[in-house]
Motif scaffolding. Structure first.
Motif, mmCIF file in Angstrom:
data_model
loop_
_atom_site.group_PDB
_atom_site.id
_atom_site.type_symbol
_atom_site.label_atom_id
_atom_site.label_comp_id
_atom_site.label_asym_id
_atom_site.label_seq_id
_atom_site.Cartn_x
_atom_site.Cartn_y
_atom_site.Cartn_z
ATOM 1 N N SER A 7 29.904 42.811 101.123
ATOM 2 C CA SER A 7 30.918 42.841 100.168
ATOM 3 C C SER A 7 30.749 42.314 98.871
ATOM 4 O O SER A 7 29.810 41.808 98.538
ATOM 5 N N GLY A 8 31.806 42.453 97.802
ATOM 6 C CA GLY A 8 31.427 41.938 96.471
ATOM 7 C C GLY A 8 30.992 42.866 95.614
ATOM 8 O O GLY A 8 31.027 42.311 94.365
ATOM 9 N N GLY A 9 30.707 44.040 95.906
ATOM 10 C CA GLY A 9 30.069 45.035 95.001
ATOM 11 C C GLY A 9 31.208 45.645 94.224
ATOM 12 O O GLY A 9 32.471 45.418 94.159
ATOM 13 N N GLY A 10 31.010 46.375 93.084
ATOM 14 C CA GLY A 10 32.000 46.995 92.170
ATOM 15 C C GLY A 10 31.269 47.318 90.792
ATOM 16 O O GLY A 10 30.043 47.312 90.683
ATOM 17 N N LEU A 11 32.124 47.543 89.892
ATOM 18 C CA LEU A 11 31.657 47.853 88.521
ATOM 19 C C LEU A 11 31.561 46.296 87.798
ATOM 20 O O LEU A 11 32.602 45.714 87.732
ATOM 21 N N VAL A 12 30.495 46.132 86.968
ATOM 22 C CA VAL A 12 30.246 45.098 86.209
ATOM 23 C C VAL A 12 29.822 45.380 84.926
ATOM 24 O O VAL A 12 28.797 46.295 84.910
ATOM 25 N N GLN A 13 30.039 44.578 83.929
ATOM 26 C CA GLN A 13 29.732 44.966 82.507
ATOM 27 C C GLN A 13 28.249 44.178 82.373
ATOM 28 O O GLN A 13 28.145 43.002 82.989
ATOM 29 N N PRO A 14 27.453 44.697 81.384
ATOM 30 C CA PRO A 14 26.073 44.209 81.224
ATOM 31 C C PRO A 14 26.314 42.688 80.616
ATOM 32 O O PRO A 14 27.293 42.521 79.801
ATOM 33 N N GLY A 15 25.744 41.604 81.147
ATOM 34 C CA GLY A 15 25.775 40.187 80.748
ATOM 35 C C GLY A 15 26.950 39.509 81.485
ATOM 36 O O GLY A 15 27.082 38.432 81.322
ATOM 37 N N GLY A 16 27.498 40.140 82.418
ATOM 38 C CA GLY A 16 28.539 39.728 83.391
ATOM 39 C C GLY A 16 27.905 39.108 84.441
ATOM 40 O O GLY A 16 26.811 38.490 84.488
ATOM 41 N N SER A 17 29.033 38.888 85.627
ATOM 42 C CA SER A 17 28.275 38.398 86.697
ATOM 43 C C SER A 17 28.996 39.048 88.056
ATOM 44 O O SER A 17 29.972 39.475 87.926
ATOM 45 N N LEU A 18 28.422 38.798 89.099
ATOM 46 C CA LEU A 18 29.183 39.368 90.366
ATOM 47 C C LEU A 18 28.484 38.518 91.595
ATOM 48 O O LEU A 18 27.173 38.135 91.528
ATOM 49 N N ARG A 19 29.249 38.510 92.694
ATOM 50 C CA ARG A 19 28.562 37.808 93.762
ATOM 51 C C ARG A 19 28.536 38.550 95.016
ATOM 52 O O ARG A 19 29.900 39.206 95.357
ATOM 53 N N LEU A 20 27.587 38.778 95.569
ATOM 54 C CA LEU A 20 27.580 39.721 96.831
ATOM 55 C C LEU A 20 27.522 38.785 98.143
ATOM 56 O O LEU A 20 26.874 37.846 98.026
ATOM 57 N N THR A 21 28.313 38.946 99.014
ATOM 58 C CA THR A 21 28.259 38.358 100.304
ATOM 59 C C THR A 21 27.897 39.378 101.310
ATOM 60 O O THR A 21 28.298 40.621 101.568
#
Length: 122
Positions: A7-21
């Protein structure tokens, strides 16, 4: 016997952040290696990061310094922190776990999750 759910995927902008679990459940005696792989359209699945139980993490050269893998053994969960993503990080991210499912066996079996889409775009 064993299920891995990302879980945790999605659309993110370059330079942003995201956390997958990725959470593992089912008949689990012990989990050894846990890892993240990814597959972009038209490309083969490739290793991203891995971490053994009690071990140090290792990373693909393309993500070193930007991605961080960690695990919580009490929760049978592995995480992937994605910082400063680039468009070339766009892919379906899968987790893999080496699981011991039988008490009196030394064998570990690899299980895979279905994947979560990460899209890096402005």
């Amino acid at each position: 016997q064993v299920q891995l759910v990302e879980s945790g995927g999605g659309l993110v902008q370059p330079g942003g952040s995201l956390r997958l679990t990725c959470a593992a459940s089912g008949r689990i005696i012990r989990i050894n290696d846990m890892a993240w792989y990814r597959q972009a359209p038209g490309k083969q699945r490739e290793f991203v990061a891995g971490i053994a139980s009690g071990g140090s993490p290792n990373y693909a050269d393309s993500v070193k310094g930007r991605f961080t893998i960690s695990r919580d053994d009490a929760k049978n969960t592995v995480y992937l922190q994605i910082d400063s993503p680039k468009p070339e990080d766009t892919a379906v991210y899968h987790c893999k776990a080496g699981v011991k499912t039988m008490t009196f066996s030394r064998s570990y079996v690899d299980y895979w999750g279905q994947g979560t889409q990460v899209t890096v775009s402005s």
